[in-house]
Design a protein around this motif. Structure first.
Motif, PDB file in Angstrom:
ATOM      1  N   SER A   1       0.553  -7.113   2.297  1.00 22.26           N
ATOM      2  CA  SER A   1       1.216  -6.229   3.260  1.00 22.26           C
ATOM      3  C   SER A   1       1.217  -6.873   4.640  1.00 22.26           C
ATOM      4  O   SER A   1       0.236  -7.490   5.055  1.00 22.26           O
ATOM      5  CB  SER A   1       0.498  -4.879   3.332  1.00 22.26           C
ATOM      6  OG  SER A   1       0.461  -4.248   2.068  1.00 22.26           O
TER       7      SER A   1
ATOM      8  N   ALA B   1       0.529  -1.725   0.997  1.00 22.87           N
ATOM      9  CA  ALA B   1       1.326  -2.065  -0.183  1.00 22.87           C
ATOM     10  C   ALA B   1       0.698  -3.240  -0.922  1.00 22.87           C
ATOM     11  O   ALA B   1       1.393  -4.079  -1.488  1.00 22.87           O
ATOM     12  CB  ALA B   1       2.758  -2.390   0.216  1.00 22.87           C
TER      13      ALA B   1
ATOM     14  N   LEU C   1       0.988  -0.309   7.081  1.00 23.61           N
ATOM     15  CA  LEU C   1       1.538  -0.395   5.727  1.00 23.61           C
ATOM     16  C   LEU C   1       0.433  -0.720   4.738  1.00 23.61           C
ATOM     17  O   LEU C   1      -0.340  -1.660   4.946  1.00 23.61           O
ATOM     18  CB  LEU C   1       2.619  -1.484   5.670  1.00 23.61           C
ATOM     19  CG  LEU C   1       3.167  -1.846   4.286  1.00 23.61           C
ATOM     20  CD1 LEU C   1       3.916  -0.671   3.673  1.00 23.61           C
ATOM     21  CD2 LEU C   1       4.073  -3.079   4.376  1.00 23.61           C
TER      22      LEU C   1
END
Length: 278
Positions: free
Chosen positions: A269, A265, A263
């Motif tokens: 994350s 983000a 991931l």
């Protein structure tokens, strides 16, 4: 001294016998089956002993703390003695089902009872995400670390709940509502990826534990010889407390395999691994 602060409670029956609380600060170990190595291990004693003696003779016994376990060396006689453990305070235990957060401060639990016991590595505000099936119009009180929120069944399984002020290195109970099959707990601000198995597919879910909307990219890396109908996804405008998911069908060698989503983000994350069975 034990590293983790326990909670009031009682000990389960042990392979060697039982531990009985005689008073607030006195514990008796009744040895019914003498261990082959002459050492009795009492798991999860968070209160430091003042002294440990053989009950009948008052003879001091050798003891040590091994993590949160008390280990007592029994006397050389072949008898099965009663051991008296005087405590430095009220009895507090670390339940055997206690789970310590991972390096990201995340708990990913498949509850086996109506109460989960959490231990944080460091103090943090956290939020809880319940996964399961409950009546949408039901009412629930979610209690953790001295704070309570009242939510409907729909809110319980549709959004994160919190924040809760988790202390460091202390056992904190969390009641698990009936119908919940998975519990995710993460520090506020985390964007968490998790894997949820189904009958013929798995669902990759991203949950925003933060206070602002999130965006990012998701990838499900596979081992050689594996395949999936989809492996990469993007998301944007994921509101605080909400989740988004994508289903994909996997094929690969039979057996149990650990998968972890990649991931991206932002700096908060996190990804929780999950073992799937093919």
């Amino acid at each position: 001294m034990a590293l983790i602060q326990g909670i009031p409670g009682e000990f389960e029956p042990q392979p060697w016998g039982e531990a009985i609380l005689r008073s607030r600060e006195l514990l008796l170990l009744r040895i019914a089956r003498r261990p082959p190595d002459d050492e009795v291990r009492l798991p999860g004693l968070a209160t430091t002993p003042r002294h440990v003696v053989e009950d009948h003779t008052g003879r001091a016994l050798t003891w040590r703390h091994d993590g949160d376990d008390l280990v007592v060396r029994l006397p050389d006689s072949g008898d099965a003695p009663v051991v008296r453990v005087a405590l430095q305070g009220k009895l507090r235990i670390v339940p055997q089902d206690s789970v310590t957060a991972n390096a990201d401060g995340v708990w990913d639990l498949t509850p086996l009872s109506t109460t989960a016991h959490l231990v944080a590595r460091r103090a943090a505000d956290v939020a809880v995400r319940f996964v399961g099936m409950v009546e949408p119009d039901s009412w629930h009180h979610v209690r953790l670390a001295g704070r309570t929120y009242g939510v409907t069944g729909q809110q319980l399984t549709r959004s994160t709940i919190g924040p809760f002020p988790m202390p460091a290195l202390r056992v904190v109970p969390l009641a698990v509502p009936t119908g919940v099959r998975r519990v995710l707990v993460a520090p506020v601000g985390t964007v968490l990826a998790s894997i949820h198995p189904g009958r013929d597919e798995v669902t990759v879910v991203v949950t925003n534990f933060g206070r602002t909307s999130a965006r990012g990219e998701v990838e499900l890396p596979l081992l050689p010889g594996w395949s999936a109908t989809d492996q990469t996804w993007t998301f944007d405008g994921l509101d605080p407390g909400r989740s988004v998911g994508w289903a994909t069908r996997l094929t690969g060698p039979p057996g149990d395999h650990e998968l972890r989503v990649r991931l991206d983000a932002g700096r908060r994350s996190a990804s929780s691994p999950y073992v799937v069975h093919l």
